[in-house]
Design a protein around this motif. Structure first.
Motif, PDB file in Angstrom:
ATOM      1  N   PHE A  37       3.106   4.395 -48.044  1.00 48.78           N
ATOM      2  CA  PHE A  37       3.207   3.979 -46.656  1.00 48.78           C
ATOM      3  C   PHE A  37       1.800   3.671 -46.154  1.00 48.78           C
ATOM      4  CE2 PHE A  37       7.547   4.976 -45.101  1.00 48.78           C
ATOM      5  CZ  PHE A  37       8.045   5.599 -46.229  1.00 48.78           C
ATOM      6  N   ARG A  38       1.706   3.028 -45.006  1.00 48.12           N
ATOM      7  CA  ARG A  38       0.408   2.808 -44.395  1.00 48.12           C
ATOM      8  C   ARG A  38       0.530   2.868 -42.888  1.00 48.12           C
ATOM      9  NH1 ARG A  38      -0.588  -3.616 -45.900  1.00 48.12           N
ATOM     10  NH2 ARG A  38       0.986  -4.503 -44.469  1.00 48.12           N
ATOM     11  N   GLN A  39      -0.576   3.199 -42.260  1.00 45.03           N
ATOM     12  CA  GLN A  39      -0.605   3.254 -40.797  1.00 45.03           C
ATOM     13  C   GLN A  39      -1.912   2.672 -40.310  1.00 45.03           C
ATOM     14  OE1 GLN A  39       0.176   7.127 -39.080  1.00 45.03           O
ATOM     15  NE2 GLN A  39       0.790   6.200 -37.135  1.00 45.03           N
ATOM     16  N   ALA A  40      -1.804   1.595 -39.573  1.00 45.02           N
ATOM     17  CA  ALA A  40      -2.971   0.957 -38.977  1.00 45.02           C
ATOM     18  C   ALA A  40      -3.215   1.554 -37.595  1.00 45.02           C
ATOM     19  CB  ALA A  40      -2.741  -0.548 -38.872  1.00 45.02           C
ATOM     20  N   PRO A  41      -4.429   1.467 -37.086  1.00 43.99           N
ATOM     21  CA  PRO A  41      -4.736   2.028 -35.762  1.00 43.99           C
ATOM     22  C   PRO A  41      -3.809   1.465 -34.691  1.00 43.99           C
ATOM     23  CG  PRO A  41      -6.751   1.419 -36.883  1.00 43.99           C
ATOM     24  CD  PRO A  41      -5.635   0.897 -37.728  1.00 43.99           C
ATOM     25  N   GLY A  42      -3.210   2.356 -33.922  1.00 46.60           N
ATOM     26  CA  GLY A  42      -2.353   1.941 -32.831  1.00 46.60           C
ATOM     27  C   GLY A  42      -0.980   1.462 -33.245  1.00 46.60           C
ATOM     28  N   LYS A  43      -0.659   1.578 -34.533  1.00 46.42           N
ATOM     29  CA  LYS A  43       0.644   1.120 -35.010  1.00 46.42           C
ATOM     30  C   LYS A  43       1.409   2.260 -35.655  1.00 46.42           C
ATOM     31  CE  LYS A  43      -0.595  -3.731 -35.759  1.00 46.42           C
ATOM     32  NZ  LYS A  43      -0.550  -4.866 -36.725  1.00 46.42           N
ATOM     33  N   GLU A  44       2.714   2.058 -35.789  1.00 40.89           N
ATOM     34  CA  GLU A  44       3.540   3.057 -36.448  1.00 40.89           C
ATOM     35  C   GLU A  44       3.337   3.000 -37.965  1.00 40.89           C
ATOM     36  OE1 GLU A  44       7.283   3.295 -33.280  1.00 40.89           O
ATOM     37  OE2 GLU A  44       7.599   2.605 -35.320  1.00 40.89           O
ATOM     38  N   ARG A  45       3.633   4.120 -38.610  1.00 36.73           N
ATOM     39  CA  ARG A  45       3.565   4.151 -40.066  1.00 36.73           C
ATOM     40  C   ARG A  45       4.660   3.236 -40.622  1.00 36.73           C
ATOM     41  NH1 ARG A  45       2.651   9.892 -42.873  1.00 36.73           N
ATOM     42  NH2 ARG A  45       1.040   9.783 -41.269  1.00 36.73           N
ATOM     43  N   GLU A  46       4.322   2.450 -41.637  1.00 33.24           N
ATOM     44  CA  GLU A  46       5.291   1.527 -42.213  1.00 33.24           C
ATOM     45  C   GLU A  46       5.326   1.672 -43.729  1.00 33.24           C
ATOM     46  OE1 GLU A  46       4.266  -2.556 -41.506  1.00 33.24           O
ATOM     47  OE2 GLU A  46       2.316  -2.403 -42.482  1.00 33.24           O
ATOM     48  N   GLY A  47       6.497   1.432 -44.282  1.00 38.99           N
ATOM     49  CA  GLY A  47       6.644   1.493 -45.722  1.00 38.99           C
ATOM     50  C   GLY A  47       6.010   0.290 -46.400  1.00 38.99           C
ATOM     51  N   VAL A  48       5.404   0.515 -47.545  1.00 41.89           N
ATOM     52  CA  VAL A  48       4.762  -0.547 -48.315  1.00 41.89           C
ATOM     53  C   VAL A  48       5.522  -0.813 -49.612  1.00 41.89           C
ATOM     54  CG1 VAL A  48       2.658  -1.245 -49.523  1.00 41.89           C
ATOM     55  CG2 VAL A  48       2.505  -0.004 -47.337  1.00 41.89           C
ATOM     56  N   ALA A  49       5.789   0.254 -50.372  1.00 41.00           N
ATOM     57  CA  ALA A  49       6.461   0.096 -51.657  1.00 41.00           C
ATOM     58  C   ALA A  49       7.065   1.423 -52.082  1.00 41.00           C
ATOM     59  CB  ALA A  49       5.486  -0.399 -52.720  1.00 41.00           C
ATOM     60  N   THR A  50       8.135   1.343 -52.860  1.00 43.20           N
ATOM     61  CA  THR A  50       8.739   2.542 -53.428  1.00 43.20           C
ATOM     62  C   THR A  50       9.001   2.326 -54.914  1.00 43.20           C
ATOM     63  OG1 THR A  50      11.023   1.869 -52.986  1.00 43.20           O
ATOM     64  CG2 THR A  50       9.893   3.115 -51.252  1.00 43.20           C
ATOM     65  N   ILE A  51       9.106   3.433 -55.634  1.00 49.14           N
ATOM     66  CA  ILE A  51       9.482   3.399 -57.041  1.00 49.14           C
ATOM     67  C   ILE A  51      10.310   4.643 -57.337  1.00 49.14           C
ATOM     68  CG2 ILE A  51       7.322   4.507 -57.780  1.00 49.14           C
ATOM     69  CD1 ILE A  51       7.480   2.666 -60.306  1.00 49.14           C
ATOM     70  N   ASP A  52      11.440   4.459 -58.036  1.00 47.48           N
ATOM     71  CA  ASP A  52      12.265   5.626 -58.328  1.00 47.48           C
ATOM     72  C   ASP A  52      12.080   6.060 -59.777  1.00 47.48           C
ATOM     73  OD1 ASP A  52      15.512   3.903 -58.517  1.00 47.48           O
ATOM     74  OD2 ASP A  52      13.833   3.966 -59.909  1.00 47.48           O
ATOM     75  N   ASP A  53      12.858   7.049 -60.180  1.00 48.61           N
ATOM     76  CA  ASP A  53      12.687   7.600 -61.527  1.00 48.61           C
ATOM     77  C   ASP A  53      13.191   6.657 -62.603  1.00 48.61           C
ATOM     78  OD1 ASP A  53      15.648   9.578 -61.869  1.00 48.61           O
ATOM     79  OD2 ASP A  53      15.160   8.220 -60.238  1.00 48.61           O
TER      80      ASP A  53
END
Length: 125
Positions: A37-53
């Motif tokens: 995930f990532r969070q930029a200043p003044g913004k909500e945390r957002e998903g970037v990428a996922t990987i499962d098993d």
């Protein structure tokens, strides 16, 4: 041992590349879904990428074709290769894990059970 430890952040010019690493404890790495995930200043945390098993991946539209998530089971580490970086990629990047495999499909959810401390990525124009 901390459950998740990120590294690899830094400052880079637009168009450059960085590779983030997320080292997991043995217990956390056994969880079925790992994510960035990532969070930029003044913004909500957002998903970037996922990987499962099963190594199935998903990406946010904003990073498709530029970022790649991968994992090394022997090292219990998840990576985020970031290419063609843009100033709008500037943020604190967090690694997350959850025992629910479904977290790795569908819309990104912030309800992951375990989080790292984050690593700063700064992209200058």
């Amino acid at each position: 041992q901390a459950p998740l430890v990120e590294s690899g952040g830094g400052s880079v010019q637009a168009g450059g590349s960085l590779r983030l690493s997320c080292k997991a404890s043995e217990y956390v790495y056994s969880m079925f879904c790992m994510a960035w995930f990532r969070q930029a200043p003044g913004k909500e945390r957002e998903g970037v990428a996922t990987i499962d098993d099963y190594s199935r991946t998903q990406y946010a539209d904003s990073v498709k074709g530029r970022f790649a998530i991968s994992q090394n089971n022997a090292e219990k580490t998840v990576y985020l290769q970031m290419n063609s970086l843009k100033p709008e990629d500037t943020a604190i990047y967090y690694c997350a894990a959850d025992p629910l495999r479904a977290r790795c499909s569908g819309p990104f959810s912030p309800d992951f059970s375990t989080w790292g401390q984050g690593t700063q990525v700064t992209v200058s124009a």
